[in-house]
Design an enzyme around this catalytic site. Structure first.
Site, mmCIF file in Angstrom:
data_model
loop_
_atom_site.group_PDB
_atom_site.id
_atom_site.type_symbol
_atom_site.label_atom_id
_atom_site.label_comp_id
_atom_site.label_asym_id
_atom_site.label_seq_id
_atom_site.Cartn_x
_atom_site.Cartn_y
_atom_site.Cartn_z
ATOM 1 N N SER A 64 0.785 -1.294 0.287
ATOM 2 C CA SER A 64 -0.440 0.375 0.248
ATOM 3 C C SER A 64 0.852 1.435 -0.284
ATOM 4 O O SER A 64 0.312 2.014 -0.818
ATOM 5 C CB SER A 64 -1.023 -0.067 1.324
ATOM 6 O OG SER A 64 -1.687 -0.973 1.284
ATOM 7 N N ALA A 158 -4.767 -0.870 -2.114
ATOM 8 C CA ALA A 158 -4.265 -0.203 -1.466
ATOM 9 C C ALA A 158 -4.543 0.019 -0.351
ATOM 10 O O ALA A 158 -6.232 0.872 -0.153
ATOM 11 C CB ALA A 158 -3.303 1.054 -1.462
ATOM 12 N N LYS A 159 -4.398 -0.389 1.243
ATOM 13 C CA LYS A 159 -5.457 0.243 2.191
ATOM 14 C C LYS A 159 -5.033 1.658 2.993
ATOM 15 O O LYS A 159 -3.626 1.303 3.437
ATOM 16 C CB LYS A 159 -5.026 -0.801 2.993
ATOM 17 C CG LYS A 159 -6.437 -1.665 3.581
ATOM 18 C CD LYS A 159 -5.742 -2.482 4.749
ATOM 19 C CE LYS A 159 -7.269 -2.729 6.228
ATOM 20 N NZ LYS A 159 -8.180 -2.099 6.018
ATOM 21 N N ASN A 160 -5.593 2.416 1.916
ATOM 22 C CA ASN A 160 -5.083 3.627 2.548
ATOM 23 C C ASN A 160 -6.116 5.087 3.127
ATOM 24 O O ASN A 160 -7.369 4.428 2.813
ATOM 25 C CB ASN A 160 -4.877 4.587 0.753
ATOM 26 C CG ASN A 160 -5.196 6.459 1.219
ATOM 27 O OD1 ASN A 160 -6.582 6.466 0.739
ATOM 28 N ND2 ASN A 160 -3.647 7.090 1.341
ATOM 29 N N TYR A 164 -10.920 5.292 2.485
ATOM 30 C CA TYR A 164 -12.087 4.875 3.741
ATOM 31 C C TYR A 164 -12.903 6.347 4.175
ATOM 32 O O TYR A 164 -14.798 6.020 4.269
ATOM 33 C CB TYR A 164 -11.261 4.603 4.932
ATOM 34 C CG TYR A 164 -10.825 3.314 4.528
ATOM 35 C CD1 TYR A 164 -11.439 2.167 4.720
ATOM 36 C CD2 TYR A 164 -10.322 3.386 4.447
ATOM 37 C CE1 TYR A 164 -11.404 0.480 4.789
ATOM 38 C CE2 TYR A 164 -9.444 1.616 3.824
ATOM 39 C CZ TYR A 164 -10.177 0.669 4.397
ATOM 40 O OH TYR A 164 -9.966 -0.579 3.731
#
Ligand code: PPE
Length: 304
Positions: A64, A158-160, A164
């Site tokens: 990420s 990607a866990k940005n 969220y």
């Protein structure tokens, strides 16, 4: 869900007291969502606490970061070691773990490259994400009017942190409509996933889940469930699904680190019903696996 404070938080290589784990209000990431994070769980097993697929999660954190040109100053192995050290320092048996790498205090403006990259890892006891009752009997979900971010808007893989905002809007809409959770469609109108969960359905004995190109986060739980389901002898198909397919599902469930495996009992007023036999069988096996009770999957358990 409230955070239960424990003793220490790991920040940039040091264990600091929980109440001292603070950052400056001009932290870049607070303003622009320029952080990347993970959610990991540690479970109590017969051989003490074990973190589920720790290395894969830390590798995804690095990946990420790469998408956002963040060179995380701790290697995957160092982050794994730090996590275990943190769990030991807090004397935790079961917990949720939240690593985050973020652009810190230094510069303002959209170019993030001159802001420092800070890293922290926190852990605390966290129960059933959508409630014990939901875990047992299923939850009610609503197909969101908000579309899931698409690959050319923000890479869903990607866990940005900033990504969220999309999940939060979908979540809020579902809460205000009286539901427990949302399901988002992708930019093409096919089913994608929940705001923080992957989705599976069962129809005529076959298990279906949206593919990577349906703007999903490639969940580590999703991967585990696919492996477990196939080992149990079920056919699992990764395929595009329409809203109508959901409404006619025999069974449906969410997967994710936080949500674990939570059955869905209703979608937009369409009754799916109590957790079905396939959901229950996979859920039971999944709980055995994460609690280190099945030798076959021991390599997924990182013992403290
Ligand atoms: N999709 C999204 C968008 C997502 O955020 C998660 C994890 C998943 C799928 C499942 O991924 P995995 O945990 O690797 O199986 N969501 C994390 C954050 C939830 C939160 O509320 O914060 C989690 O489950 O920890």
């Amino acid at each position: 869900m409230p955070i239960q404070a424990v003793k220490k938080i790991w920040m940039n290589g040091e264990l600091v007291d929980w109440d001292d784990a603070k950052i400056h209000v001009l932290t870049h990431s607070l303003h622009y969502g320029s952080g990347v994070f993970e959610g990991i769980r540690c479970y109590k097993t017969g051989r003490g606490p074990a973190v589920f697929r720790l290395k894969e999660h830390m590798q995804r954190l690095h990946d990420s970061g790469k998408v956002y040109f963040m060179d995380i100053p701790y290697s995957v192995d160092e982050l794994c070691t730090a996590t275990k050290e943190l769990i030991r320092a807090n004397g935790l048996e079961e917990c949720y773990i939240r690593p985050i790498a973020y652009r810190g205090y230094g510069e303002m403006g959209l170019n993030p490259l001159n802001s420092p990259i800070d890293v922290s890892i926190a852990a605390w006891p966290w129960g059933a994400y959508l409630g014990e009752e939901g875990l047992r009997n299923g939850i009610r979900v609503k197909v969101s009017s908000f579309q899931r971010i698409s690959p050319n808007i923000l890479p869903p893989t990607a866990k940005n942190t900033g990504q969220y905002a999309n999940s939060i809007l979908a979540k809020l809409e579902s809460i205000h409509a009286g539901y427990d959770e949302a399901i988002l469609m992708d930019y093409r109108g096919f089913i994608s996933e929940g705001p923080g969960e992957n989705l599976f359905i069962v129809k005529d004995g076959i298990i279906y889940t949206p593919p990577e190109h349906a703007s999903i986060l490639k969940g580590i739980t999703r991967d585990s469930i696919i492996v477990i389901a196939r080992d149990l002898g079920y056919e699992v198909v990764e395929t595009d699904m329409t809203r109508g397919t959901l409404y006619l599902a025999d069974e449906a469930f969410f997967t994710g680190t936080a949500v674990e495996l939570t059955p869905i009992r209703e979608i937009d007023g369409y009754r799916i019903g109590r957790p079905g036999p396939i959901t229950r069988k996979i859920q039971a096996k999944f709980f055995e696996v994460i609690k280190g009770r099945d030798e076959r999957y021991k390599n997924w358990c990182d013992f403290i």
